[in-house]
Write a protein that holds these residues in place. Structure first.
Motif, PDB file in Angstrom:
ATOM      1  N   ASP A  32       0.851  -1.189   0.000  1.00 27.68           N
ATOM      2  CA  ASP A  32       0.000   0.000   0.000  1.00 27.68           C
ATOM      3  C   ASP A  32       0.886   1.237   0.000  1.00 27.68           C
ATOM      4  O   ASP A  32       2.107   1.136   0.096  1.00 27.68           O
ATOM      5  N   GLY A  33       0.264   2.399  -0.096  1.00 31.73           N
ATOM      6  CA  GLY A  33       1.035   3.619  -0.291  1.00 31.73           C
ATOM      7  C   GLY A  33       1.314   4.414   0.961  1.00 31.73           C
ATOM      8  O   GLY A  33       1.796   5.549   0.863  1.00 31.73           O
ATOM      9  N   LYS A  34       1.052   3.862   2.132  1.00 35.03           N
ATOM     10  CA  LYS A  34       1.287   4.605   3.363  1.00 35.03           C
ATOM     11  C   LYS A  34       2.629   4.208   3.973  1.00 35.03           C
ATOM     12  O   LYS A  34       2.866   3.055   4.272  1.00 35.03           O
ATOM     13  N   PHE A  35       3.473   5.227   4.172  1.00 36.60           N
ATOM     14  CA  PHE A  35       4.817   5.023   4.696  1.00 36.60           C
ATOM     15  C   PHE A  35       4.932   5.699   6.061  1.00 36.60           C
ATOM     16  O   PHE A  35       4.621   6.887   6.207  1.00 36.60           O
ATOM     17  N   TYR A  36       5.365   4.915   7.060  1.00 33.20           N
ATOM     18  CA  TYR A  36       5.409   5.386   8.434  1.00 33.20           C
ATOM     19  C   TYR A  36       6.856   5.499   8.933  1.00 33.20           C
ATOM     20  O   TYR A  36       7.782   4.897   8.368  1.00 33.20           O
ATOM     21  N   ALA A  37       7.021   6.255  10.015  1.00 27.61           N
ATOM     22  CA  ALA A  37       8.351   6.400  10.619  1.00 27.61           C
ATOM     23  C   ALA A  37       8.822   5.035  11.132  1.00 27.61           C
ATOM     24  O   ALA A  37       8.089   4.366  11.859  1.00 27.61           O
ATOM     25  N   GLN A  93      11.454  18.067  11.662  1.00 26.51           N
ATOM     26  CA  GLN A  93      10.341  17.671  12.523  1.00 26.51           C
ATOM     27  C   GLN A  93      10.714  16.393  13.264  1.00 26.51           C
ATOM     28  O   GLN A  93      11.263  15.467  12.685  1.00 26.51           O
ATOM     29  N   HIS A  94      10.406  16.311  14.560  1.00 20.40           N
ATOM     30  CA  HIS A  94      10.652  15.094  15.321  1.00 20.40           C
ATOM     31  C   HIS A  94       9.442  14.186  15.172  1.00 20.40           C
ATOM     32  O   HIS A  94       8.303  14.636  15.287  1.00 20.40           O
ATOM     33  N   VAL A  95       9.702  12.901  14.912  1.00 22.32           N
ATOM     34  CA  VAL A  95       8.617  11.940  14.718  1.00 22.32           C
ATOM     35  C   VAL A  95       8.799  10.766  15.657  1.00 22.32           C
ATOM     36  O   VAL A  95       9.899  10.497  16.132  1.00 22.32           O
ATOM     37  N   LYS A  96       7.702  10.113  15.941  1.00 17.22           N
ATOM     38  CA  LYS A  96       7.720   8.884  16.731  1.00 17.22           C
ATOM     39  C   LYS A  96       7.508   7.704  15.786  1.00 17.22           C
ATOM     40  O   LYS A  96       6.883   7.839  14.725  1.00 17.22           O
ATOM     41  N   LYS A  97       8.006   6.577  16.187  1.00 21.40           N
ATOM     42  CA  LYS A  97       7.814   5.381  15.376  1.00 21.40           C
ATOM     43  C   LYS A  97       6.317   5.164  15.130  1.00 21.40           C
ATOM     44  O   LYS A  97       5.501   5.176  16.047  1.00 21.40           O
ATOM     45  N   GLY A  98       5.932   5.017  13.839  1.00 23.43           N
ATOM     46  CA  GLY A  98       4.537   4.807  13.472  1.00 23.43           C
ATOM     47  C   GLY A  98       3.835   6.041  12.958  1.00 23.43           C
ATOM     48  O   GLY A  98       2.721   5.947  12.423  1.00 23.43           O
ATOM     49  N   ASP A  99       4.488   7.223  13.070  1.00 23.67           N
ATOM     50  CA  ASP A  99       3.884   8.441  12.517  1.00 23.67           C
ATOM     51  C   ASP A  99       3.860   8.355  10.991  1.00 23.67           C
ATOM     52  O   ASP A  99       4.820   7.876  10.370  1.00 23.67           O
ATOM     53  N   LEU A 100       2.790   8.819  10.380  1.00 24.21           N
ATOM     54  CA  LEU A 100       2.672   8.788   8.917  1.00 24.21           C
ATOM     55  C   LEU A 100       3.618   9.814   8.298  1.00 24.21           C
ATOM     56  O   LEU A 100       3.585  10.997   8.633  1.00 24.21           O
ATOM     57  N   LEU A 101       4.453   9.357   7.392  1.00 24.37           N
ATOM     58  CA  LEU A 101       5.420  10.233   6.729  1.00 24.37           C
ATOM     59  C   LEU A 101       4.930  10.708   5.366  1.00 24.37           C
ATOM     60  O   LEU A 101       5.028  11.893   5.032  1.00 24.37           O
ATOM     61  N   VAL A 102       4.423   9.777   4.570  1.00 22.64           N
ATOM     62  CA  VAL A 102       4.033  10.122   3.207  1.00 22.64           C
ATOM     63  C   VAL A 102       3.024   9.105   2.687  1.00 22.64           C
ATOM     64  O   VAL A 102       3.047   7.939   3.084  1.00 22.64           O
ATOM     65  N   GLU A 103       2.129   9.585   1.836  1.00 25.96           N
ATOM     66  CA  GLU A 103       1.232   8.686   1.117  1.00 25.96           C
ATOM     67  C   GLU A 103       1.603   8.753  -0.357  1.00 25.96           C
ATOM     68  O   GLU A 103       1.734   9.835  -0.934  1.00 25.96           O
ATOM     69  N   ALA A 104       1.807   7.590  -0.960  1.00 26.61           N
ATOM     70  CA  ALA A 104       2.233   7.522  -2.359  1.00 26.61           C
ATOM     71  C   ALA A 104       1.185   6.779  -3.176  1.00 26.61           C
ATOM     72  O   ALA A 104       0.629   5.773  -2.724  1.00 26.61           O
ATOM     73  N   ASP A 105       0.921   7.279  -4.361  1.00 28.82           N
ATOM     74  CA  ASP A 105      -0.013   6.623  -5.283  1.00 28.82           C
ATOM     75  C   ASP A 105       0.781   5.583  -6.080  1.00 28.82           C
ATOM     76  O   ASP A 105       1.390   5.897  -7.113  1.00 28.82           O
ATOM     77  N   LEU A 106       0.781   4.368  -5.570  1.00 28.71           N
ATOM     78  CA  LEU A 106       1.600   3.324  -6.186  1.00 28.71           C
ATOM     79  C   LEU A 106       1.167   3.011  -7.606  1.00 28.71           C
ATOM     80  O   LEU A 106       1.995   2.737  -8.485  1.00 28.71           O
TER      81      LEU A 106
END
Length: 627
Positions: A516-521, A571-584
């Motif tokens: 899928d196109g959701k990429f997380y920290a 930006q500081h992120v925590k593990k699991g934060d949404l980074l980017v959504e890509a249209d695969l």
């Protein structure tokens, strides 16, 4: 990564067509002669998937591959326009001839013998099978099947003069068909009939030595060497208008007479001397020669000299049983396999286990020890010492019992029937004892001596939270985790169809084919860089790991259109934060791959990057560990 990609990396690493004078190969090695070896980074070549190691020998840059060497060779020769035989490059040939006599001799023998080895191994294994079948009574020695299959096994050896005429003619740039004729004269049925008649033989009043040249090595090599000078002489003295008729006539006649009267007998005497040396050593100093030969056989293999010795053990194993080299190789080959197997048992590193297991099978079953030597024992040192100590002890036993080989085959478990002989039933038992001594001693010594293959990291299910750390880290509290940023299939970095990532130019890591196109920290940390084209994000974990997430290959060309970035620089992120959504789907329709490399860009600051065993991952799965 496939063979094609690795072959391309080797081709580029040695300087491609511009730096290659010629390329050939033997059973396990690509043999380059390069214009300038100094421009090649040995360490970079060693890191290419499929490469077991490299060796500089007699002006050749040898890349050790293993059993698949011919596949690599086939791929590389299609990549450039360069000679595929040493003799096709006269400039390099003249350079080689400036070396010392020993280097010239070993290079000549090795170059002529190497192309023949597959045929000799094939024929030798057929002879081994025939020995086995007749020994257990499954085939009668009086049957036509026995006769015909024996022909299959004998043919590569019987016609050695013709086979060597071809390879030697290439080496010396002699007319190939004339060299073949010279070899054919030596084994012509009518000449052999004269030899077998037992009567004195004369040619125009000149005495001819009554000897059979079938299966011989040295005579034809000397003859082709002489033909190099004969052809040069005839080229000068024969008038141009008669050259097409007189030159081949004179060459066949002169070389035929000289071969049977002078060169052939000299070569036969030289072969007899070599065989006598083998028998002399076996008779008077077997207790010393065998331990030394068996112990140092790995080093002989490492230098490529084992095939340069082929005239000795071919002469011995064809005319009389071989009591020195092949028995020593049995002890050494089994020791290399046992050492690799012990490493596979003892290591907790998955990659080391895979390499060592494959190398053990290759050495024990097929007798091909380069994968074990370059991939395991030489690399970790102590297993090599264990194999050499055990080889020496097994060699001492060989010398005491005078073990003999009755067929030419690379010694291994599969070819053990080469030590079978009905007249010497104990010989086979001795061979089995040698295998037992070499295997057990090497395995035990390797387990006792141990080896250092880096941090002993094993993978586990990441859902175990803190309990997982103790199982994974094996006491190393500095092991760090990088979770997968996306759900999908994890693959090795070597499999990525982009040399920048596959060759780990930017650093080590893994890659994921996203579902899928959701990429997380993948960890707690800071966003260092969001690329303007949005296709890549650089992060730095709180523990110091600098990670590049590159969504797709060559997707910089899409200029950010399929990407919706949810974070910004610093930006500081925590593990699991949404980074980017890509249209695969949009990426695929545009003709680009969605495979996503995860690269530790500061790899050099760590000891090792260890991928998880899992292939199906998501943001709750560790993709790799950083030690």
């Amino acid at each position: 990564m496939g063979i094609k990609d690795s072959a391309k990396q080797i081709y580029d690493a040695v300087g491609n067509e511009a730096n290659i004078n010629y390329l050939t190969h033997c059973v396990t090695r690509l043999r380059f002669r390069l214009k300038d070896e100094s421009i090649v980074d040995d360490e970079k070549v060693k890191q290419i998937p499929g490469v077991m190691g490299i060796n500089h020998q007699n002006g050749q840059y040898q890349v050790i591959i293993g059993n698949a060497v011919s596949d690599y060779y086939d791929k590389i020769i299609k990549m450039g326009n360069f000679p595929t035989d040493e003799s096709e490059n006269a400039t390099e040939k003249s350079k080689e001839e400036k070396g010392n006599w020993f280097d010239q001799f070993t290079s000549f023998i090795s170059s002529c013998m190497s192309p023949l080895i597959p045929a000799l191994i094939g024929g030798g294994m057929i002879k081994v099978i025939v020995i086995l079948l007749t020994t257990v009574g499954w085939m009668s020695t009086k049957s036509q099947t026995y006769t015909i299959i024996s022909v299959f096994g004998d043919a590569p050896f019987y016609f050695l003069p013709i086979e060597l005429a071809i390879t030697a003619s290439k080496y010396h740039k002699v007319n190939q068909m004339m060299a073949v004729i010279a070899g054919a004269i030596l084994i012509h049925p009518n000449f052999i009939s004269l030899v077998n008649s037992g009567k004195a033989i004369h040619l125009m009043g000149l005495p001819v030595t009554a000897t059979s040249y079938s299966s011989s090595v040295i005579p034809i090599l000397l003859i082709v060497w002489a033909m190099k000078y004969l052809e040069a002489f005839l080229e000068k003295v024969v008038p141009a208008s008669f050259k097409s008729i007189l030159k081949p006539l004179l060459e066949i006649f002169i070389i035929g007479v000289v071969s049977l009267v002078i060169i052939g007998p000299i070569g036969t005497w030289a072969g007899d001397i070599l065989s006598s040396i083998v028998l002399l050593i076996q008779k008077h100093a077997a207790w010393l020669a065998m331990p030394l030969m068996a112990a140092f056989m790995p080093l002989i293999v490492m230098t490529g000299m084992h095939w340069a010795f082929s005239p000795i053990f071919l002469a011995a194993s064809i005319a009389t049983p071989d009591s020195l080299i092949l028995p020593a190789m049995l002890a050494a080959n089994i020791a290399q396999g046992a050492a690799s197997l012990a490493v596979a048992f003892k290591t907790k590193n998955k990659n080391t286990r895979q390499i060592a297991s494959a190398a053990a099978v290759s050495a024990l079953v097929a007798g091909v020890t380069e994968p074990a030597l370059y991939g395991v024992t030489l690399k970790y040192k102590k297993p090599l010492y264990a194999s050499m100590i055990s080889g020496a002890i097994a060699g001492l036993f060989i010398g005491i019992v005078n073990l003999k080989s009755f067929a030419f085959a690379v010694p291994s478990i599969l070819s053990i029937p080469q030590f079978v002989n009905k007249a010497m039933p104990s010989n086979f038992i001795y061979a089995l004892i040698v295998i037992a001594i070499s295997f057990v001693l090497t395995f035990v010594l390797t387990m006792i001596l141990g080896f250092d293959d880096g941090p002993q990291v094993v993978t586990a299910d990441d859902s175990k939270n803190t309990a997982d750390n103790s199982a994974i880290e094996s006491g190393d509290k500095e092991t760090k985790k990088v979770y997968s940023p996306v759900k999908g299939e994890m693959i090795t970095l070597d499999s990525v169809d982009d040399p920048t990532f596959a060759q780990k130019m930017l650093g080590d890591g893994v890659a994921v084919i996203p579902e899928d196109g959701k990429f997380y920290a993948p960890f707690d940390g800071e966003i260092e860089t969001v690329f303007p084209t949005k296709h890549a994000i650089g992060l730095k974990s709180d523990s110091g790991i600098e990670l590049l997430i590159h969504i797709g290959l060559d997707t910089v060309e899409l200029k950010g259109k399929p990407y919706d970035v949810k974070v910004k620089d610093h930006q500081h992120v925590k593990k699991g934060d949404l980074l980017v959504e890509a249209d695969l789907e949009a990426i695929k329709k545009a003709g680009y791959e969605t495979v996503t490399p995860l690269i530790v860009t500061n790899t050099k600051e760590f000891v090792e990057i260890v991928p998880n065993e899992k292939t199906t991952v998501d943001n709750n799965t560790v993709s790799f560990y950083v030690v």
